[in-house]
Design a protein around this motif. Structure first.
Motif, short mmCIF file in Angstrom:
data_model
loop_
_atom_site.label_atom_id
_atom_site.label_comp_id
_atom_site.label_asym_id
_atom_site.label_seq_id
_atom_site.Cartn_x
_atom_site.Cartn_y
_atom_site.Cartn_z
N GLN A 27 -10.35 6.14 -9.74
CA GLN A 27 -9.77 7.17 -8.89
C GLN A 27 -8.69 6.59 -7.98
N PRO A 28 -7.66 7.38 -7.68
CA PRO A 28 -6.62 6.92 -6.75
C PRO A 28 -7.13 6.92 -5.31
N SER A 29 -6.50 6.12 -4.48
CA SER A 29 -6.83 6.07 -3.06
C SER A 29 -6.36 7.34 -2.36
N PHE A 30 -7.01 7.65 -1.24
CA PHE A 30 -6.59 8.76 -0.39
C PHE A 30 -5.44 8.37 0.54
N THR A 31 -4.95 7.13 0.45
CA THR A 31 -3.92 6.68 1.40
C THR A 31 -2.62 7.47 1.27
N GLN A 32 -2.38 8.07 0.12
CA GLN A 32 -1.15 8.84 -0.05
C GLN A 32 -1.29 10.28 0.44
N ASP A 33 -2.46 10.61 1.00
CA ASP A 33 -2.72 11.98 1.42
C ASP A 33 -2.86 12.11 2.94
N LYS B 24 0.80 -1.23 0.00
CA LYS B 24 0.00 0.00 0.00
C LYS B 24 0.84 1.28 0.00
N GLY B 25 2.11 1.17 0.39
CA GLY B 25 2.94 2.35 0.49
C GLY B 25 2.59 3.23 1.67
N VAL B 26 2.01 2.63 2.70
CA VAL B 26 1.62 3.36 3.91
C VAL B 26 2.51 2.90 5.07
N PRO B 27 3.10 3.81 5.84
CA PRO B 27 3.93 3.41 6.97
C PRO B 27 3.17 2.55 7.97
N ILE B 28 3.86 1.63 8.62
CA ILE B 28 3.24 0.71 9.59
C ILE B 28 2.52 1.48 10.68
N GLU B 29 3.07 2.59 11.11
CA GLU B 29 2.49 3.36 12.21
C GLU B 29 1.15 3.99 11.83
N ASN B 30 0.82 3.96 10.53
CA ASN B 30 -0.45 4.53 10.05
C ASN B 30 -1.48 3.46 9.70
N ILE B 31 -1.24 2.20 10.14
CA ILE B 31 -2.12 1.09 9.77
C ILE B 31 -2.74 0.47 11.01
N PHE B 32 -4.06 0.26 10.97
CA PHE B 32 -4.77 -0.51 11.99
C PHE B 32 -5.46 -1.67 11.30
N LEU B 33 -5.44 -2.85 11.94
CA LEU B 33 -6.14 -4.02 11.42
C LEU B 33 -7.26 -4.41 12.37
#
Length: 355
Positions: A191-197, A70-79
């Motif tokens: 559309q692109p995801s908002f995860t990069q924002d 996803k290109g999202v840092p681990i600290e920004n992920i919740f499962l």
């Protein structure tokens, strides 16, 4: 960039002072050869694989894999156990029962309303426009000092269309509360995801899932992406071992299949367009809503009778004909090519016998 957002002002007082449960696996780091801290069965499991040990409470290996995908840092992920767990935590973190409210924009995913009711949180409904887009003026009018969250599903369920990105950004910039963008169907979207924002919008929470494009619905693994401070709130509230070890093991293996998932997404999109074109040739079909999801919403004649006919022939679709702005509509998930052909054959058979 937004400057007036304050997480501390939004949080419920009891969450600010909450001391989370400290599990046995939280109290040490690294590897150990003898585990005598968690009152587990040291002899193993009555199964071909041992599941006698509690799982990683923060699912580090799964998050590491998702970070690379996803290109999202681990600290920004919740499962969580499906996106539903993340939705419930949002209500418990930010909404004082009996006082605060949230804004919903129907027609939309029904679990937002259910979770609000469970948590005794009021909700205001601001219906989408006729073309299934946000009514920004009415949303602005609905916001009051006790409005804590706005839920936006994009691509939207049940309509299938993506919400205009600039409209979502307008809300993110002008609303001091949490904006939840549910991207359960983003893999099928143009559309692109908002995860990069995430860095640009500190009040943004993005929901995604492995249930759709990834084909792991039975595992119930949902994802939330947000700023580090919001993710820390999620981890503070969640049960200590909310994702079981079997799910973590299977997901880790499945996440190696990026290539096959991308092929499935391509095929679903192709089948979606073929099915939409075929349905539009039927005189009984009034409208097929352009879709960025793995389903299409179709307005047609005798929706309830057609639904019953399909069920009688072992084909289950979703009747949305009584939902606001979806009157007269059925929702068709995109199946395999063979399943889509069978669906079309049965729809034609129903209308032919009605003549």
């Amino acid at each position: 960039m937004k400057t007036s957002f304050s997480l501390n002002l939004l949080l419920r007082d009891n969450i600010k002072t909450l001391v989370p449960y400290s599990s046995a696996r939280d109290e040490y780091k690294g590897e150990a050869s003898i585990l005598l801290d968690a009152n587990e069965n040291a002899f193993g499991s009555p199964y071909s694989k041992n599941y006698n040990r509690y799982p990683d409470p923060l699912q580090h290996r799964v998050k590491e894999k998702l970070h690379h995908i996803k290109g999202v840092p681990i600290e920004n992920i919740f499962l969580g156990n499906g996106s539903d767990e993340a939705i419930d935590i949002l209500f418990r973190a930010f909404c004082e029962p009996g006082r605060d409210n949230v804004i919903l924009v129907p027609p939309t995913y029904g679990m937002y309303e259910v979770s609000a009711n469970i948590n005794n949180v009021a909700y205001k409904k601001v219906v989408l426009t006729a073309d299934y887009q946000l009514d920004l003026d009415r949303i602005a009018e609905a916001i009051d000092p006790y409005t804590k969250m706005i839920f936006i599903c994009s691509p939207n369920n049940p309509t299938g269309n993506s919400i205009h990105r600039q409209d979502i950004e307008t809300i993110l910039v002008n609303f001091d509360g949490i904006v939840v963008v549910d991207e359960a169907y983003i893999n099928f979207s143009r559309q692109p995801s908002f995860t990069q924002d995430l860095a640009e919008f500190p009040n943004l929470v993005i929901l995604q899932t492995l249930s759709k494009a990834w084909g792991l619905a039975a595992l119930r693994l949902g994802m939330a992406f947000a700023g580090k401070e919001i993710i820390e709130v999620f981890n503070k509230i969640k049960p200590p071992y909310n994702i079981n070890q079997a799910t973590q093991d299977i997901v880790l293996e499945a996440l190696e299949g990026v290539d096959i998932v991308n092929e499935w997404i391509k095929e679903v999109v192709e089948e979606r367009e073929k099915l939409a074109v075929a349905l539009q040739t039927l005189p009984q079909v009034a409208h097929v809503t352009p879709s960025d999801a793995n389903f299409i919403l179709v307005k047609l004649e005798e929706p309830r009778a057609l639904y019953n006919f399909l069920v009688s022939n072992g084909i289950i679709v979703r009747d949305r004909s009584k939902v606001a702005l979806c009157e007269g509509c059925l929702r068709f998930t995109i199946g395999t090519p063979e399943e889509n052909i069978t669906l079309l054959e049965n729809i034609r058979k129903f209308y032919d016998q009605s003549l």
